[in-house]
Design an enzyme around this catalytic site. Sequence first.
Site, PDB file in Angstrom:
ATOM      1  N   VAL A  67      19.757  22.036  12.263  1.00 47.36           N
ATOM      2  CA  VAL A  67      20.361  21.794  10.952  1.00 47.36           C
ATOM      3  C   VAL A  67      20.657  23.075  10.190  1.00 47.36           C
ATOM      4  CG1 VAL A  67      19.370  19.494  10.722  1.00 47.36           C
ATOM      5  CG2 VAL A  67      18.115  21.474   9.829  1.00 47.36           C
ATOM      6  N   SER A 146       8.070  16.818  -0.565  1.00 44.76           N
ATOM      7  CA  SER A 146       6.650  16.846  -0.238  1.00 44.76           C
ATOM      8  C   SER A 146       5.851  16.787  -1.534  1.00 44.76           C
ATOM      9  CB  SER A 146       6.318  18.154   0.511  1.00 44.76           C
ATOM     10  OG  SER A 146       4.924  18.390   0.576  1.00 44.76           O
ATOM     11  N   TYR A 159       6.622  27.605   1.408  1.00 43.06           N
ATOM     12  CA  TYR A 159       6.872  26.180   1.653  1.00 43.06           C
ATOM     13  C   TYR A 159       7.105  25.440   0.340  1.00 43.06           C
ATOM     14  CZ  TYR A 159       6.190  21.409   3.382  1.00 43.06           C
ATOM     15  OH  TYR A 159       6.349  20.077   3.706  1.00 43.06           O
ATOM     16  N   ALA A 161       8.254  26.590  -2.376  1.00 44.01           N
ATOM     17  CA  ALA A 161       9.573  26.968  -2.886  1.00 44.01           C
ATOM     18  C   ALA A 161      10.672  26.121  -2.260  1.00 44.01           C
ATOM     19  CB  ALA A 161       9.837  28.455  -2.623  1.00 44.01           C
ATOM     20  N   LYS A 163      10.389  23.091  -0.889  1.00 49.27           N
ATOM     21  CA  LYS A 163      10.290  21.678  -1.219  1.00 49.27           C
ATOM     22  C   LYS A 163      10.613  21.407  -2.686  1.00 49.27           C
ATOM     23  CE  LYS A 163       9.617  20.093   2.856  1.00 49.27           C
ATOM     24  NZ  LYS A 163      10.662  19.248   3.491  1.00 49.27           N
TER      25      LYS A 163
END
Length: 253
Positions: A67, A146, A159, A161, A163
């Site tokens: 992706v 999350s 992480y 940042a 989400k």
Amino acid sequence: MSESLAGKIVFITGAASGIGKATALKLAKLGANLILTDVVEIEYEVAFPESAQQSDLSPIITAELDVSNEAQCQLVVKEVVQYYGRIDHVFNCAGINPTAYSILELPDGYFDKLWSVNVKGTYNVTKAALPHMKEHAGCSFVNVSSIMGQRPAARVAAYCATKYAVMGFSKSMALELGPKGIRVNIVAPGFIDTPTNNSVVAGPDAVKESEASVSLGRMGTAEEVADVVAFLMSKEARYMNGSEVSINGGLKY
């Protein structure tokens, strides 16, 4: 819910395992036509052995897709549209789970890798699919954030940042696409028992620690997230747009 999803064309990323796989199985049983993508090749008979006993499951197409690669996203979506003519729903599930690092310990390229998959990947798939989604026809996106896109945690700054970014991007999408009748909603899973969950990877002690922070006293299952995703795509959720749905069993702290 089953009637509103029967025959719908649903594009899923991160479908080889965990929440993506569970959602694929849920939607297949509800009669949706699925396009399952992942960065690894999906061997359907291996990944979805349940289908061998269920000949009534709807058609499923699999494709390798990174992706973070915009050109690949455009190509795979083009092939899907050539076959089906449209896309009704998109589940942006592909993502990289966190590894604990202090800010000064982040490995070279780690932040960029998380950003390219978790955030840019959601954008790339959205950009590719949107032109092929009919306005005012019940189409929707469900994007995965999350609990760490809702509340900060130490040692997972990169992480968090990404989400938080998915949250903001998705809510902006909802405002832009709402007038066209295309809904955008977000699921925010908590501690879910999947092969890549950081507690599961760390071992039994970490799992127990995670379970102790949940009022229900256990980790969630991928199937429990899949149930929510299916609902958000259904006509029963037709007035939900820009919503963030927490699936965390009731976090204590």
